[in-house]
Design a protein around this motif. Structure first.
Motif, PDB file in Angstrom:
ATOM      1  N   MET A 147       0.827  -1.213   0.000  1.00 46.81           N
ATOM      2  CA  MET A 147       0.000   0.000   0.000  1.00 46.81           C
ATOM      3  C   MET A 147       0.858   1.258   0.000  1.00 46.81           C
ATOM      4  N   ILE A 148       1.963   1.228   0.753  1.00 44.77           N
ATOM      5  CA  ILE A 148       2.842   2.403   0.843  1.00 44.77           C
ATOM      6  C   ILE A 148       3.497   2.686  -0.502  1.00 44.77           C
ATOM      7  N   LEU A 149       4.003   1.634  -1.149  1.00 43.58           N
ATOM      8  CA  LEU A 149       4.660   1.820  -2.441  1.00 43.58           C
ATOM      9  C   LEU A 149       3.668   2.321  -3.490  1.00 43.58           C
ATOM     10  N   VAL A 150       2.471   1.767  -3.482  1.00 44.76           N
ATOM     11  CA  VAL A 150       1.444   2.215  -4.424  1.00 44.76           C
ATOM     12  C   VAL A 150       1.022   3.649  -4.112  1.00 44.76           C
ATOM     13  N   GLY A 151       0.854   3.931  -2.809  1.00 42.67           N
ATOM     14  CA  GLY A 151       0.451   5.271  -2.406  1.00 42.67           C
ATOM     15  C   GLY A 151       1.464   6.331  -2.788  1.00 42.67           C
ATOM     16  N   ALA A 152       2.758   6.004  -2.632  1.00 43.36           N
ATOM     17  CA  ALA A 152       3.820   6.946  -2.985  1.00 43.36           C
ATOM     18  C   ALA A 152       3.793   7.242  -4.483  1.00 43.36           C
ATOM     19  N   GLN A 153       3.624   6.199  -5.292  1.00 38.20           N
ATOM     20  CA  GLN A 153       3.571   6.380  -6.738  1.00 38.20           C
ATOM     21  C   GLN A 153       2.377   7.247  -7.139  1.00 38.20           C
ATOM     22  N   LEU A 154       1.219   6.972  -6.527  1.00 39.25           N
ATOM     23  CA  LEU A 154       0.014   7.732  -6.869  1.00 39.25           C
ATOM     24  C   LEU A 154       0.163   9.204  -6.512  1.00 39.25           C
ATOM     25  N   LEU A 155       0.753   9.477  -5.321  1.00 38.94           N
ATOM     26  CA  LEU A 155       0.885  10.864  -4.884  1.00 38.94           C
ATOM     27  C   LEU A 155       1.896  11.635  -5.730  1.00 38.94           C
ATOM     28  N   GLU A 156       2.884  10.926  -6.275  1.00 36.07           N
ATOM     29  CA  GLU A 156       3.844  11.584  -7.146  1.00 36.07           C
ATOM     30  C   GLU A 156       3.171  12.034  -8.439  1.00 36.07           C
ATOM     31  N   GLN A 157       2.262  11.221  -8.956  1.00 33.83           N
ATOM     32  CA  GLN A 157       1.648  11.502 -10.249  1.00 33.83           C
ATOM     33  C   GLN A 157       0.347  12.294 -10.133  1.00 33.83           C
ATOM     34  N   TYR A 158      -0.358  12.098  -9.031  1.00 32.66           N
ATOM     35  CA  TYR A 158      -1.667  12.737  -8.874  1.00 32.66           C
ATOM     36  C   TYR A 158      -1.737  13.423  -7.503  1.00 32.66           C
ATOM     37  N   HIS A 159      -1.269  14.656  -7.453  1.00 32.99           N
ATOM     38  CA  HIS A 159      -1.201  15.379  -6.178  1.00 32.99           C
ATOM     39  C   HIS A 159      -2.589  15.567  -5.562  1.00 32.99           C
ATOM     40  N   TRP A 160      -3.623  15.619  -6.417  1.00 35.02           N
ATOM     41  CA  TRP A 160      -4.972  15.842  -5.907  1.00 35.02           C
ATOM     42  C   TRP A 160      -5.449  14.700  -5.010  1.00 35.02           C
ATOM     43  N   LEU A 161      -4.796  13.529  -5.140  1.00 32.91           N
ATOM     44  CA  LEU A 161      -5.165  12.410  -4.271  1.00 32.91           C
ATOM     45  C   LEU A 161      -4.884  12.729  -2.802  1.00 32.91           C
ATOM     46  N   LEU A 162      -3.928  13.645  -2.572  1.00 28.62           N
ATOM     47  CA  LEU A 162      -3.615  14.054  -1.205  1.00 28.62           C
ATOM     48  C   LEU A 162      -4.855  14.638  -0.532  1.00 28.62           C
ATOM     49  N   TYR A 163      -5.638  15.402  -1.292  1.00 26.08           N
ATOM     50  CA  TYR A 163      -6.846  16.021  -0.743  1.00 26.08           C
ATOM     51  C   TYR A 163      -7.944  14.974  -0.531  1.00 26.08           C
ATOM     52  N   VAL A 164      -7.970  13.958  -1.388  1.00 23.97           N
ATOM     53  CA  VAL A 164      -8.924  12.868  -1.202  1.00 23.97           C
ATOM     54  C   VAL A 164      -8.619  12.131   0.096  1.00 23.97           C
ATOM     55  N   PHE A 165      -7.312  11.832   0.311  1.00 25.99           N
ATOM     56  CA  PHE A 165      -6.895  11.179   1.546  1.00 25.99           C
ATOM     57  C   PHE A 165      -7.223  12.061   2.749  1.00 25.99           C
ATOM     58  N   ALA A 166      -7.007  13.368   2.610  1.00 25.77           N
ATOM     59  CA  ALA A 166      -7.265  14.294   3.709  1.00 25.77           C
ATOM     60  C   ALA A 166      -8.739  14.283   4.102  1.00 25.77           C
ATOM     61  N   LEU A 167      -9.625  14.357   3.110  1.00 28.12           N
ATOM     62  CA  LEU A 167     -11.057  14.326   3.395  1.00 28.12           C
ATOM     63  C   LEU A 167     -11.472  12.994   4.006  1.00 28.12           C
ATOM     64  N   PHE A 168     -10.836  11.912   3.536  1.00 30.58           N
ATOM     65  CA  PHE A 168     -11.136  10.599   4.089  1.00 30.58           C
ATOM     66  C   PHE A 168     -10.750  10.532   5.558  1.00 30.58           C
ATOM     67  N   LEU A 169      -9.589  11.105   5.910  1.00 33.27           N
ATOM     68  CA  LEU A 169      -9.139  11.127   7.305  1.00 33.27           C
ATOM     69  C   LEU A 169     -10.085  11.947   8.181  1.00 33.27           C
ATOM     70  N   ILE A 170     -10.444  13.119   7.703  1.00 36.68           N
ATOM     71  CA  ILE A 170     -11.335  13.984   8.475  1.00 36.68           C
ATOM     72  C   ILE A 170     -12.687  13.295   8.685  1.00 36.68           C
ATOM     73  N   TRP A 171     -13.221  12.706   7.623  1.00 39.43           N
ATOM     74  CA  TRP A 171     -14.506  11.989   7.726  1.00 39.43           C
ATOM     75  C   TRP A 171     -14.405  10.830   8.708  1.00 39.43           C
ATOM     76  N   THR A 172     -13.294  10.069   8.646  1.00 35.46           N
ATOM     77  CA  THR A 172     -13.117   8.934   9.547  1.00 35.46           C
ATOM     78  C   THR A 172     -12.997   9.394  10.993  1.00 35.46           C
ATOM     79  N   GLY A 173     -12.265  10.509  11.223  1.00 37.60           N
ATOM     80  CA  GLY A 173     -12.123  11.042  12.568  1.00 37.60           C
ATOM     81  C   GLY A 173     -13.462  11.466  13.149  1.00 37.60           C
TER      82      GLY A 173
END
Length: 323
Positions: A124-150
């Motif tokens: 998951m970490i290796l895939v996540g690193a690759q995705l974030l390098e190519q698609y910075h907007w995924l960072l905001y998706v992860f952020a919203l997911f964290l906030i929603w989960t919290g």
């Protein structure tokens, strides 16, 4: 990172897992022994952090991070993963209760579950690193997911429901014995191979840990996007998880403010992730301070709450006797 660094770290992880297997041989783990080993794993993570400050150019010769920033990022990521993984301990307790796992078999069940989680998290970490390098907007998706989960964690009733998918898959494809067969995952009976309930327990532990990793891995990517630091923080956080479970096994109901503390941390890290690259980006050292302060307040408040709860229980018992 060079392939040699990853191979070396994989060998180090294998050695540490072997050490964990050795120290839990026999299946009898006292609270004292678990406490000592919990301290050992915690101290070892900081020894590794110190090695980062000394040999960062060897670990990552092409990194933009300074050795000091790399060390602070690892410590912050490690403490974040460690604090979020504490919630896993409650899940472990529920799994053991649901499948009636004998106490002497729990260390081995946790071991295989953690090994499975280590492998799945690495992917998951290796895939996540690759995705974030190519698609910075995924960072905001992860952020919203964290906030929603919290927010969901803070407002939930506290009743956990385990996802039965691993059990369904195992029972669909292989026959399972009715009872545990010691630490064995597979046994041969009447010329036929059977899985034991241990395989189901291990599968559910690994699966649930990865579900929690969907929260924690995006959280650590808010701290650092250096794949090696993310991987190392996860490895060291998981290595001491088994020992910590047996320390906290008899105290699961005492830290009454742990859940809101974890919820706050997840929302805070989600906000930090949203601000990455902006003028309001939260520094790593401030994240570390907030994390430590939140957990400290939760622990102190929980300890102070205990006498009040005991007093309320005694008063209730007195009233019942009087009636």
């Amino acid at each position: 990172m060079t392939p040699e660094v990853y191979v070396g770290f994989a060998l180090l992880t294998t050695a540490l897992v072997s050490l964990d297997i050795w120290q839990t041989r026999g299946g009898n783990i006292s609270i004292k022994k678990a406490t000592i080993w919990s301290i050992f794993w915690f101290a070892l993570a900081f020894v590794f952090a110190f090695s980062i400050s000394l040999f960062w150019e060897v670990y990552a010769p092409d990194s933009d991070y300074s050795s000091q920033k790399a060390m602070v990022s690892f410590i912050t990521g490690y403490l974040l993963e460690k604090s979020l993984s504490v919630d896993n301990l409650f899940i472990f307790a529920i799994i053991f209760h649901q499948y009636a796992v004998p106490e002497k078999l729990r260390p081995r069940a946790l071991l295989w579950g953690v090994i499975g989680a280590l492998f799945l998290r690495a992917v998951m970490i290796l895939v996540g690193a690759q995705l974030l390098e190519q698609y910075h907007w995924l960072l905001y998706v992860f952020a919203l997911f964290l906030i929603w989960t919290g927010i969901k964690l803070a407002t939930s009733s506290g009743e956990e429901e385990l996802n039965p998918l691993p059990e369904k898959l195992i029972r669909r494809f292989v026959p399972v014995t009715a009872e545990f067969k010691g630490n064995s995952i597979w046994v041969k009976e009447q010329g036929k191979w059977w899985a034991t309930p241990m395989l189901i327990v291990v599968g559910v532990i690994a699966f649930m840990d990865v579900m929690f990793a969907l929260d924690s891995i995006p959280a650590i990517f808010a701290v650092t996007r250096e794949p090696f630091l993310v991987l190392a923080a996860n490895v060291f956080a998981l290595l001491g998880l088994r020992s910590l479970y047996f320390v906290l096994q008899g105290m699961m109901d005492k830290f009454v403010y742990l859940k809101p503390a974890l919820a706050f941390i997840m929302v805070f890290i989600g906000i930090k992730m949203m601000l990455v690259g902006s003028d309001y980006e939260i520094p790593t050292y401030l994240s570390l301070a907030v994390l430590l302060l939140t957990m400290l307040i939760a622990v102190i408040a929980s300890i102070k709450k205990q006498p009040q709860r005991v007093g309320d229980a005694n008063n209730a018992s007195t009233r019942v006797k009087a009636e």
